[in-house]
Structure formats: structure tokens, C-alpha cells
Design an enzyme around this catalytic site. Structure first.
Site, PDB file in Angstrom:
ATOM      1  N   LYS A   1       0.836  -1.198   0.000  1.00  0.00           N
ATOM      2  CA  LYS A   1       0.000   0.000   0.000  1.00  0.00           C
ATOM      3  C   LYS A   1       0.875   1.254   0.000  1.00  0.00           C
ATOM      4  O   LYS A   1       2.081   1.202   0.251  1.00  0.00           O
ATOM      5  CB  LYS A   1      -0.913   0.010   1.222  1.00  0.00           C
TER       6      LYS A   1
ATOM      7  N   TYR B   1      14.268  30.662   7.034  1.00  0.00           N
ATOM      8  CA  TYR B   1      13.171  31.453   7.575  1.00  0.00           C
ATOM      9  C   TYR B   1      13.246  31.576   9.089  1.00  0.00           C
ATOM     10  O   TYR B   1      13.504  30.608   9.804  1.00  0.00           O
ATOM     11  CB  TYR B   1      11.830  30.833   7.193  1.00  0.00           C
TER      12      TYR B   1
END
Length: 418
Positions: free
Chosen positions: A44, A276
Site C-alpha cells: 500500500k 526562515y
């Protein structure tokens, strides 16, 4: 990997190299842990980020007689790629593509009356007998039929069998805390599962497979193995949890190496803010290296200031915040050049960090680290030993398809060459 494939990836900004030989070896190691049971390789979420189709083929070649998919789109993609072995899909919502799955010979899961009703209707519509596995909720509290409703679901499934619309091929459940050895919930769930099996037997069901064990249980709890085990993350060489042991302790090899080419290297003075918010400021004159991968590629922003990276043969730590497309490492007095390799994680053979190291740095689990590697990071599959003439495709990139299971690679269906 051939020369052409290597050249095609030589200047890729970031890449995830997937060792299919490691996938095969992991499947064999897991089979050895459960010699009396069949093995379902769970593929999956694009094979936990490793590439569903190539990893499915590798698992089949190593003896996985089943594949496991969460959602029907995954199961149908496996069938479209040519896989014809046994395949289970378990996460359904009302109105799901039941008919398409039934016609593709996918084993579908019913964890409640509504699902069985829709399966029966779809089977009638297409004139085929649906292969159905009943899932019991033995204590995880997610999908699956609760104990109070289980006898009614068993009775309805038996009635549908008598009608010829379904064949109950499996009864199964899932463990909540198998990665915490000794937790009392494990024994409680095992008892609940045995009771669910007894109820199914009393109700006249004779499933082909009974299964409960995930990766952790496959590795450490032989009493949970029954007819089939369902390892997921360990197929890709990762330990289910630190409590169970490291990958090396368990005889597993991580299959993914996530790396990037440095985009810039520059000298900066003391007091220079980085990224940042300037959460990192250089303490002295130093060299900064820019790694062109960020949270848009799956690098956890939570690993800002903590994530480990191998550059120039030394472990570094992310300096400042991870941005969407890039982050910075401080090389101190070392030198480097644009184009040099930065290894975020891999098996650890070269001193590089592992996915488990990143999980600790980001406060998460290794499952998330590999699964979140983004779609714009190409997957380079190496170690595929299937000759092109026999349906193999060599090194594969992101989005490539294969003839999985269509070339005699299907253990347990048309035989396996290994």
C-alpha cells in the site's frame, strides 16, 4: 543499474534509490520467521514510498504468495500491471468499485453488514462469485466488525455463500500494539481473534486463510502467525519499532537511500542568519551548503535544526528551518562543491543516517519518513534481476509500470524461479 539509467539520474536534484535485492532478501528473512505460514507483502501507499509495482514484483519473486493493498485503486493498478496472484484489499467506502475488483479477482474485505450487502449486489450484477474476507475488530478500534455484530456478519456471509454470490476466503484482524513486546493487549486481541474464528467455524465458514500478524508480530510473535502473515514496513527493511529491535538485529536491510546534489556552497561571516525566521545563526565564519530538497519532497519540517545529513563523509545537522524546496547544513571549516552528494538516509553502510534516525529527529516513526518522500523525487530501482525478455524492466523511475506477476514471477500461482 545499467550505464544508461545511471547517466539519466546523474544530475537529478534529489533521488530515492530503491534496492530491490534488499526487498527480496527482506521477504525471505520474514518468511523464515514464519515458516508454517504464507506471506502477504503489503504494498500500500506506493509500497511505503518505495514504488508499488517494482516492489510487488520483487516480493513475489522472493516467495510472497499474497499482496496487500489498502485502497481499491492500488489493487486495480496491480491487476492492470499484470499481477495475477492472490491480492487482498481492505479499505472500502460505500459505493466503492466493488464490481471492478470482483471482476479482477481481488479478495475484498467486509468489516460490516453494509459492505457485505454491497459486495453481494455487485457480485449479482456481474454474475461472478466474489472472494470475500471478513475482518473482525479484536481491539484496534478501526475498521472491522465489532464482536457484538460478528455473529450476524458470519451468518449473512454464510447465506451469501449458499446463494453462490460470495466465497469467504479469509477471516482476519489487526493488532494495535504488537510493536510493544509484552503489552497485555496482544494476548487480549489474540484471544478475541480465536473467539471470532470459532464463531466463524460454528457458523459454517471454512476460510482459506486466517491472519492477524503484522510486521512486528511476524518477527516476534509466532503464536499469531496462523495461515498467513502480513508484513508491511519490514518488507522494505525497516524495524517496526525500537522496542522490537533495529533492522540489523532483525536481519533486515533498509531498501531506500534518499539523497540530493548540493545546489550551492558558499562562505558566510559570523552572525549570518540561515533560512526562515533565522532560528539558526552562524557562530563564526563558516561554509553553508544548500540541499535542494524540502518538505515539498517529504523532508519533515519537524526535523528543522535536528535532521541528520551525510555530506563530505561527515554527519551534519540541518541548520535552521526546512523550507518547501530546500534546507541548509553548516559545514564548519570543511569544503564542498555544488553537485556533491548529500545523503539524508539509507541503510547506514557508509555512515549515513537511517530512516530510524530521521524518525527520532522528527518525533515520528520510520514508516512516515519513507512513505512521505514526495512524488517529485524520482525512484531509481536497482537490483532488479528479471531479464527484459522475461518481463523485467531494469532500473525504474517514478511512475513506471511493470508486468508484475505476468511473467512467471508469481510464487504460489505459476511458480517462482527462486
Amino acid at each position: 543499474m545499467n550505464d544508461q539509467s545511471a547517466a539519466a539520474h546523474a544530475h537529478v536534484r534529489a533521488r530515492a534509490e530503491i534496492d530491490l535485492g534488499a526487498v527480496r532478501d527482506n521477504v525471505r528473512a520474514l518468511r523464515a520467521r514464519a515458516p508454517g505460514a504464507e506471506l502477504m507483502a503489503v504494498v500500500k501507499a506506493d509500497g511505503y514510498g518505495h514504488g508499488m509495482l517494482p516492489c510487488a514484483r520483487a516480493a513475489r519473486r522472493a516467495g510472497a504468495t499474497w499482496l496487500g493493498a489498502a485502497v481499491p485503486e492500488e489493487a486495480l493498478a496491480l491487476r492492470a500491471a499484470g499481477d495475477r496472484g492472490r491480492l487482498l484489499c481492505w479499505l472500502w467506502t460505500p459505493g466503492g468499485p466493488w464490481r471492478e475488483a470482483i471482476e479482477a479477482d481481488v479478495d475484498v474485505t467486509a468489516g460490516g453488514a453494509w459492505a457485505l450487502d454491497e459486495i453481494v449486489a455487485a457480485a449479482r450484477a456481474c454474475g461472478r462469485t466474489a472472494r470475500v474476507q471478513l475482518k473482525a475488530d479484536t481491539g484496534l478500534g478501526r475498521n472491522g466488525c465489532p464482536p457484538a455484530d460478528w455473529p450476524d456478519l458470519v451468518a449473512a456471509a454464510r447465506a451469501a455463500e449458499a446463494e453462490g454470490t460470495v466465497r469467504v476466503t479469509g477471516v482476519w484482524s489487526h493488532l494495535a500494539r504488537a510493536d510493544e513486546p509484552g503489552d497485555p493487549s496482544i494476548a487480549a486481541q489474540l484471544d478475541a481473534f480465536r473467539e471470532a474464528l470459532a464463531t466463524a467455524e460454528r457458523g459454517g465458514l471454512t476460510p482459506e486463510v486466517r491472519h492477524l500478524a503484522n510486521s512486528a508480530a511476524t518477527l516476534t510473535l509466532p503464536e499469531t502467525h496462523f495461515d498467513l502473515v502480513r508484513p508491511g514496513v519490514s518488507v522494505y527493511g525497516l524495524a517496526p519499532s525500537p522496542e522490537v529491535g533495529t533492522a540489523a538485529d532483525l536481519g533486515l536491510r533498509p531498501a531506500m537511500t534518499f539523497s540530493a546534489s548540493l545546489a550551492q556552497v558558499k562562505r558566510v561571516p559570523a552572525g549570518h542568519g540561515v533560512s526562515y525566521g533565522h532560528t539558526y545563526t552562524t557562530q563564526g565564519e563558516t561554509t553553508l551548503a544548500l540541499v535542494p530538497a524540502g518538505y515539498g519532497d517529504g523532508v519533515p519540517r519537524h526535523a528543522s535544526g535536528t535532521g541528520p545529513v551525510l555530506v563530505g563523509g561527515k554527519l551534519r545537522t540541518i541548520a535552521g528551518r526546512v523550507a518547501m524546496d530546500q534546507f541548509v547544513v553548516d559545514l564548519g571549516g570543511d569544503t564542498a562543491h555544488a553537485g556533491d552528494e548529500a545523503v539524508l538516509f539509507g541503510p547506514g553502510d557508509r555512515g549515513e543516517p537511517t530512516a530510524a534516525d530521521w524518525a527520532r529527529a522528527a518525533g515520528t516513526i520510520a514508516y512516515e519518513i519513507v512513505t512521505r518522500v514526495g512524488a517529485r523525487v524520482p525512484r531509481l530501482h536497482v537490483g532488479d534481476d528479471v531479464p527484459a525478455a522475461a518481463g523485467g524492466h531494469g532500473a525504474r523511475g517514478a511512475g513506471d509500470t511493470t508486468g508484475d506477476g505476468g511473467t512467471g514471477d508469481r510464487a504460489g500461482t505459476e511458480g517462482s524461479p527462486e
